[in-house]
Design a protein around this motif. Structure first.
Motif, short mmCIF file in Angstrom:
data_model
loop_
_atom_site.label_atom_id
_atom_site.label_comp_id
_atom_site.label_asym_id
_atom_site.label_seq_id
_atom_site.Cartn_x
_atom_site.Cartn_y
_atom_site.Cartn_z
N VAL A 12 0.72 -1.05 0.02
CA VAL A 12 0.13 0.07 0.07
C VAL A 12 0.83 1.15 -0.13
O VAL A 12 0.78 1.94 -0.60
CB VAL A 12 -1.09 -0.16 1.33
CG1 VAL A 12 -1.63 1.35 1.27
CG2 VAL A 12 -2.00 -1.17 1.25
N ASP A 17 -0.16 6.15 -3.32
CA ASP A 17 -0.58 7.76 -2.94
C ASP A 17 -0.31 8.53 -4.25
O ASP A 17 0.69 8.32 -5.34
CB ASP A 17 0.75 8.13 -2.19
CG ASP A 17 0.39 9.51 -1.71
OD1 ASP A 17 -0.46 10.17 -1.11
OD2 ASP A 17 1.57 10.60 -2.36
N LEU A 63 -7.62 6.40 6.85
CA LEU A 63 -6.87 7.39 6.52
C LEU A 63 -7.06 8.59 7.38
O LEU A 63 -7.83 9.00 7.78
CB LEU A 63 -7.20 7.46 5.03
CG LEU A 63 -7.05 6.24 4.12
CD1 LEU A 63 -7.81 6.55 2.87
CD2 LEU A 63 -5.58 5.60 3.87
N ALA A 70 -15.16 5.63 4.51
CA ALA A 70 -14.69 6.23 3.57
C ALA A 70 -13.32 5.09 3.30
O ALA A 70 -12.97 5.24 2.08
CB ALA A 70 -14.24 7.58 3.54
N TRP A 74 -12.24 3.40 -0.18
CA TRP A 74 -10.97 3.63 -1.13
C TRP A 74 -10.45 2.51 -1.38
O TRP A 74 -9.70 1.96 -2.45
CB TRP A 74 -9.98 4.50 -0.32
CG TRP A 74 -8.73 4.98 -0.66
CD1 TRP A 74 -8.57 5.96 -1.72
CD2 TRP A 74 -7.30 4.72 -0.37
NE1 TRP A 74 -7.31 6.06 -2.01
CE2 TRP A 74 -6.54 5.44 -1.23
CE3 TRP A 74 -6.89 3.64 0.38
CZ2 TRP A 74 -5.01 4.99 -1.31
CZ3 TRP A 74 -5.42 3.37 0.42
CH2 TRP A 74 -4.54 4.22 -0.45
N TYR A 75 -10.24 1.42 -0.22
CA TYR A 75 -9.63 0.03 -0.92
C TYR A 75 -10.50 -0.80 -1.63
O TYR A 75 -9.99 -1.42 -2.41
CB TYR A 75 -9.46 -0.54 0.65
CG TYR A 75 -8.05 -0.36 1.39
CD1 TYR A 75 -6.95 -0.89 1.16
CD2 TYR A 75 -8.41 0.56 2.40
CE1 TYR A 75 -5.70 -0.42 1.90
CE2 TYR A 75 -6.96 1.11 3.05
CZ TYR A 75 -5.87 0.56 2.92
OH TYR A 75 -4.79 0.92 3.70
N GLU B 311 -11.70 13.67 -0.05
CA GLU B 311 -12.91 13.34 -1.02
C GLU B 311 -12.72 14.76 -1.73
O GLU B 311 -13.22 14.60 -3.09
CB GLU B 311 -14.10 13.39 -0.13
CG GLU B 311 -14.46 12.35 0.58
CD GLU B 311 -14.17 12.09 1.92
OE1 GLU B 311 -13.24 13.12 2.48
OE2 GLU B 311 -14.54 11.08 2.71
N ARG B 351 8.92 13.10 -0.06
CA ARG B 351 8.94 11.77 -0.37
C ARG B 351 9.80 11.27 -1.32
O ARG B 351 10.16 12.25 -2.18
CB ARG B 351 7.36 11.34 -0.91
CG ARG B 351 6.40 11.67 0.20
CD ARG B 351 5.02 10.96 -0.35
NE ARG B 351 4.84 9.66 -0.15
CZ ARG B 351 4.57 8.85 -1.55
NH1 ARG B 351 4.31 9.19 -2.58
NH2 ARG B 351 4.37 7.33 -1.08
N GLY B 373 2.23 9.36 2.40
CA GLY B 373 1.15 8.83 1.79
C GLY B 373 0.70 7.67 2.74
O GLY B 373 1.34 7.55 3.90
N PRO B 374 -0.53 6.99 2.58
CA PRO B 374 -1.14 6.02 3.40
C PRO B 374 0.29 4.85 3.56
O PRO B 374 0.62 4.37 2.49
CB PRO B 374 -2.10 5.41 2.67
CG PRO B 374 -2.72 6.33 1.83
CD PRO B 374 -1.42 7.26 1.53
N ASP B 375 0.42 4.42 4.69
CA ASP B 375 1.43 3.33 5.03
C ASP B 375 2.80 3.52 4.37
O ASP B 375 3.60 2.71 4.29
CB ASP B 375 0.81 2.08 4.28
CG ASP B 375 0.10 1.37 5.28
OD1 ASP B 375 0.06 1.11 6.53
OD2 ASP B 375 -1.17 0.86 4.67
#
Lengths: 175, 383
Positions: A12, A17, A63, A70, A74-75, B311, B351, B373-375
């Protein structure tokens, strides 16, 4: 509870991202079929199975600034972009198949699909074919009516049961 | 126009919030002018001293008095009408945060008072309020550029990119120079081209607003163009909602030094560090600002206006995609605004992405960011 493995988090964290660019995201989607086909040690299948389990159990942490629902959504969209049109096994809220590319538009669609080859990602024709979609329809859907799915009425109760069963951890309130 | 879609909903929210700002300003001015208009003849009449003139003065003043009250009621009604529409659009766009599918109803009470804070208070906490807040917060600063302006922007000069690369290499520690030069010179690396100190403010504004790459016109760059016959934007450059750069060679160099110093101490060195964190020959690290001493003013960028929630950011990107369509079927241009990733970021840093190719590990991109970013793998260690 299915623990989030390092391999899954790395997957992930490496690819999805899109704050600066969607290049890595697109590449992950286009690499997936080959990775599944050439997965001698089964490691990518393990990531896929874990992906499905976390969607099933809402066990990915929310997140930043987002809700559990939400985050789950996303996943789900990434699952579709990477693994294709079959909903992840055990998904309690599967997305109706006909929504994809019509009323539900994914990150891959927005960035990689165009009605003209010159502006389309090289892997997009194959990606679209695997999902039974036409480029023109998807391109038009980007500007078409799309609504996010509301959180289901029973969702809070559903989460509570999953938490009580030890399948997920209650997220901290600050997300 | 392309129908009643998400991007149209998002644009409608923006338009309504803009209309609200206009209405509030307009009504304020009008109220002030009316008050003055009623007072002035009254004062003139009073100056006449005769009892009749004084009576006329009192009457004129009395007549003018209810007008501001009526205007205030009109202001409240206007705010309420706009808030109701915004609420309905948000209900369509995204609905709910909690158990109930529809958004909690609008709270009309706060709308009696002017101002952003009162307006926000009318929306339920969570999705609706944060969405309105993020769009409202950027509204006054955000501006758009036209497709024609983007098309007319001058090409980048390869010499300027090469010079920036040299200055960056000079700014890293001597023991890291060879490695950094190799990374930044590789044809698959776009770090200097897209995020280097030679990138201008305008380059970033057009990257965020129209996906035009800052190295446009150089041999290795994406062939972004606005097609002359129908004004469609043709490109494979795919920026997100943020376009950033390092402001100086020193700021660019600093985190590379930190990363390489860390790699020097890592058991097995750089190769091992990358391999240990990689997925299928790729790795993305996040270096927090505190660790690399990235300070306010070290980085700069343009980002989408009203992209403060995931969103809202995703809706904004869709409006941009819609704006890039052919003339006659495209949405209006998106708005962007400047930001400092360090001061404006929730968890700022840098990043960096590496990929393993036939000739070893290549750094493909490297940029200042408002958050991991996520993770995202964080590299945190004592400096």
């Amino acid at each position: 509870m299915i623990p989030r493995t390092n391999a899954f988090s790395r997957y992930v964290g490496t690819w999805f991202d899109t704050t600066d660019s969607a290049d890595m995201y697109i590449e992950a989607c286009e690499r997936a079929p080959k990775r599944l086909a050439e997965d001698a040690d089964g490691s990518f299948h393990a990531i896929r199975d874990e992906f499905a389990a976390h969607i099933r159990d809402s066990s990915n942490p929310p997140l930043r600034g987002s809700t559990q629902w939400a985050t789950d959504e996303w996943y789900r969209s990434i699952w579709y972009d990477v693994f294709g049109p079959e909903a992840p096994p055990g998904d309690p809220y599967p997305v109706p198949a006909e929504d994809w590319g019509s009323t539900r538009v994914t990150t891959y669609m927005i960035y990689a699909v165009n009605d003209e080859e010159e502006a389309m990602s090289d892997g997009a024709p194959e990606w679209l074919a695997a999902r039974g979609l036409a480029a023109k329809d998807v391109y038009d859907a980007i500007g078409n009516a799309t609504l996010r799915r509301p959180e289901p009425a029973d969702y809070a109760e559903h989460l509570r049961r999953l938490t009580e069963a030890g399948l997920r951890e209650e997220a901290s309130s600050d997300g | 126009m392309s129908g009643t879609g998400q991007s149209v909903l998002r644009q409608a929210v923006e338009q309504l919030l803009r209309a609200r700002a206009d209405a509030e300003r307009g009504l304020d001015e009008l109220a002030a002018r009316v008050a003055k208009a009623a007072v002035r003849p009254a004062e003139t009449a009073r100056a006449g001293r005769h009892p009749l003139a004084r009576r006329a003065a009192d009457e004129a003043a009395a007549l003018g008095r209810p007008v501001p009250d009526e205007l205030a009621a009109l202001s409240t009604a206007t705010r309420a009408a706009i808030a109701t529409e915004v609420h309905a659009l948000l209900d369509l766009l995204a609905v709910n945060h909690h158990q109930l599918p529809p958004l909690p109803p609008l709270n009309a009470g706060p709308l009696a008072a002017p101002g952003d804070r009162a307006f926000l208070a009318a929306f339920s906490e969570g999705f609706a309020r944060s969405y309105v807040a993020t769009v409202l917060g950027d509204l006054s600063e955000g501006r758009s550029t036209s497709k024609a302006e983007a098309a007319a922007h001058p090409a980048a000069q390869q010499a300027a990119i090469d010079a920036a690369r040299e200055r960056i290499v000079d700014a890293v520690a001597p023991e890291h120079r060879e490695q950094v030069r190799e990374w930044l010179s590789h044809p698959d690396c776009h770090a200097v081209e897209i995020h280097g100190p030679q990138v201008t403010d305008r380059d970033l504004e057009l990257r965020a607003g129209w996906t035009r790459p800052p190295d446009h016109g150089t041999d290795n760059a994406d062939k972004w163009r606005v097609r002359p016959d129908d004004q469609k934007v043709i490109s494979k450059h795919r920026p997100g909602a943020e376009a950033s750069r390092f402001n100086s060679p020193a700021a660019f160099a600093r985190s590379l030094d930190v990363l390489l110093s860390h790699a020097d101490q890592y058991p097995g060195g750089l190769e091992r560090l990358l391999a240990d964190h990689a997925d299928d020959g790729a790795v993305a690290f996040f270096l927090p600002a505190a660790v690399i001493d990235l300070r306010p003013g070290d980085a700069f960028g343009y980002r989408g206006a009203g992209t403060g929630t995931a969103e809202a950011a995703s809706d904004w990107v869709r409006v941009r995609a819609d704006a890039m369509r052919k003339e006659g079927e495209c949405a209006p241009p998106v708005r962007t605004l400047t930001y400092d990733p360090v001061t404006d970021g929730a968890d700022p840093g840098v990043r960096v992405v590496f990929k393993e190719g036939a000739d070893g590990w290549v750094m493909t991109t490297y940029y200042p960011s408002t958050a991991p970013g996520p993770d995202n793998v964080r590299l945190e260690y004592p400096t």
